[in-house]
Design an enzyme around this catalytic site. Structure first.
Site, PDB file in Angstrom:
ATOM      1  N   LYS A 199       1.179  -1.420  -0.043  1.00 35.63           N
ATOM      2  CA  LYS A 199       0.394   0.046  -0.036  1.00 35.63           C
ATOM      3  C   LYS A 199       1.208   1.165   0.111  1.00 35.63           C
ATOM      4  O   LYS A 199       0.562   2.730  -0.840  1.00 35.63           O
ATOM      5  CB  LYS A 199      -1.319  -0.326   1.171  1.00 35.63           C
ATOM      6  CG  LYS A 199      -2.400  -0.927   0.945  1.00 35.63           C
ATOM      7  CD  LYS A 199      -2.763  -1.151   2.482  1.00 35.63           C
ATOM      8  CE  LYS A 199      -4.025  -2.300   2.277  1.00 35.63           C
ATOM      9  NZ  LYS A 199      -4.270  -3.019   2.936  1.00 35.63           N
ATOM     10  N   GLN A 242      -4.732  -2.194   9.315  1.00 37.18           N
ATOM     11  CA  GLN A 242      -5.108  -2.921   8.841  1.00 37.18           C
ATOM     12  C   GLN A 242      -4.826  -4.302   9.935  1.00 37.18           C
ATOM     13  O   GLN A 242      -4.347  -4.544  10.920  1.00 37.18           O
ATOM     14  CB  GLN A 242      -2.707  -2.832   8.960  1.00 37.18           C
ATOM     15  CG  GLN A 242      -2.822  -4.673   7.697  1.00 37.18           C
ATOM     16  CD  GLN A 242      -2.822  -4.388   6.411  1.00 37.18           C
ATOM     17  OE1 GLN A 242      -3.378  -3.513   6.058  1.00 37.18           O
ATOM     18  NE2 GLN A 242      -3.962  -5.957   6.215  1.00 37.18           N
ATOM     19  N   ASP A 292     -11.312   3.040   4.668  1.00 35.44           N
ATOM     20  CA  ASP A 292     -11.445   1.272   4.773  1.00 35.44           C
ATOM     21  C   ASP A 292     -12.971   1.214   4.842  1.00 35.44           C
ATOM     22  O   ASP A 292     -13.544  -0.174   4.422  1.00 35.44           O
ATOM     23  CB  ASP A 292     -10.773   0.402   6.126  1.00 35.44           C
ATOM     24  CG  ASP A 292      -9.611  -0.219   5.580  1.00 35.44           C
ATOM     25  OD1 ASP A 292      -9.349  -0.596   4.175  1.00 35.44           O
ATOM     26  OD2 ASP A 292      -9.138  -1.389   6.441  1.00 35.44           O
TER      27      ASP A 292
END
Ligand code: NAD
Length: 305
Positions: free
Chosen positions: A77, A121, A144
């Site tokens: 990422k 994450q 997200d």
């Protein structure tokens, strides 16, 4: 929009393959190529943002613990951010970081004007709760799309940031040129991260959605009715060729690391004999997830949430 699709336009029984009839191999949906195009568009948008605001859009990642796969995902990422002209801020916490420590960091990032998007994450270490952490992220920075505010906005069809993998799935479907309205869609998997939001996006696109999960009695039967089949169960090769309706669009979200390499949740070689379109693993949904993360970051930066 083309009307030659056997899925969308043909009258019943006309031009539509039936079970047992000879099939041509499926068209491969090239997620890597599509993602590269999306990332190029993000790079152009990031350059406009820099010109307008005198700073690059910023994405912060929060990684708690030592999960090897998570490290690889976070590293990719950051690489993608760099290539697209997005500033990335990497925050790593030890595996025994306390809830207060993680939430304190998120509060700081929520308040930081250089940070437009925040990604925590998953999975987090056992003593922490991923949903609890996701809930702390400010809705405008929730790239997200996993906070209750974002999930609620999705459920109600209100503006908001959508989860990246489901967005990527929808973009892959769009790339086939097929109209989703009125089609039967089956989603295998009902997680908050993938299955549920994919089901909601398909519903909003006008599909008739069947959502399967671990307690579903006849997953194969539900798959056989699907013009559009999305598989996100985390079970290697779960969906067999004879579960697939001829001509269907099959999107394989699964990523399973076997000794032989990465495989999806669909028995790929069998499926290509029956499906109309199919995504490979790797090179299908995975690259799109990162491209959609960048796109969400730009959306958050411009305040378009
Ligand atoms: P999860 O474990 O949170 O959820 C799995 C879901 O599948 C659950 O709803 C469960 O009930 C259902 N399920 C499990 N076995 C089943 C079975 N035999 N029949 C029917 N339903 C079954 O997983 P997740 O986070 O949703 O991820 C699913 C898969 O997608 C995993 O392989 C994951 O690695 C992959 N994934 C890929 C990406 C990507 O970018 N390509 C992103 C996220 C997840």
């Amino acid at each position: 929009m083309t009307t030659s699709s056997p899925l969308a336009a043909a009258p019943e029984g006309v031009g539509v393959l039936t079970f047992g009839s000879p099939a041509t191999p499926a068209t491969l949906i090239d997620g890597a190529a599509l993602a590269a195009a999306e990332r190029a568009a993000v790079a152009a948008d990031a350059a406009s943002f820099l010109f307008r605001h005198g700073r690059r859009p910023g994405l912060a990642t929060v990684l708690a613990g030592e999960d090897a796969a998570s490290r690889v995902y976070v590293a990719s990422k950051h690489r993608a951010c760099e290539e697209a002209g997005v500033e990335s801020f990497r925050h790593e916490l030890s595996a025994d970081a306390s809830r207060a420590e993680v939430l304190g960091l998120i509060d700081d990032l929520n308040a930081d004007p250089a940070v437009d998007g925040i990604l925590c994450q998953l999975p987090v270490p056992r003593h922490l709760d991923g949903a609890d952490i996701a809930a702390r992220v400010a809705p405008g920075k929730d790239v997200d799309g996993l906070s209750p505010a974002s999930a609620g906005a999705l459920a109600l069809g209100l503006p908001g940031l959508r989860p990246c993998t489901p967005l990527g799935v929808m973009r892959l479907l769009e790339s086939t040129g097929r109209r989703l309205r009125g089609l039967n869609a089956t989603v295998v998997g009902a997680s908050d991260l993938v299955g549920k939001p994919v089901g909601q996006l398909l519903l909003q696109a006008g599909a008739t959605v069947t959502q399967c999960h671990i307690d579903t009695r006849d997953v194969a039967g539900a798959c056989r009715t699907a013009d559009v089949l999305i598989v996100a169960a985390g079970v290697p090769g779960l969906v067999r060729g004879d579960w697939i309706k001829p001509g269907a669009i099959v999107i394989d979200v699964g990523i399973n690391r076997l000794a032989s390499g990465l495989v999806g949740d669909v028995a790929f070689h069998e499926a290509t004999e029956v499906a109309g379109w199919i995504t490979p693993v790797p090179g299908g949904v995975g690259p799109m997830t990162i491209a959609m993360l960048l796109q969400n970051t730009l959306q958050a930066a411009w305040g378009l949430t």
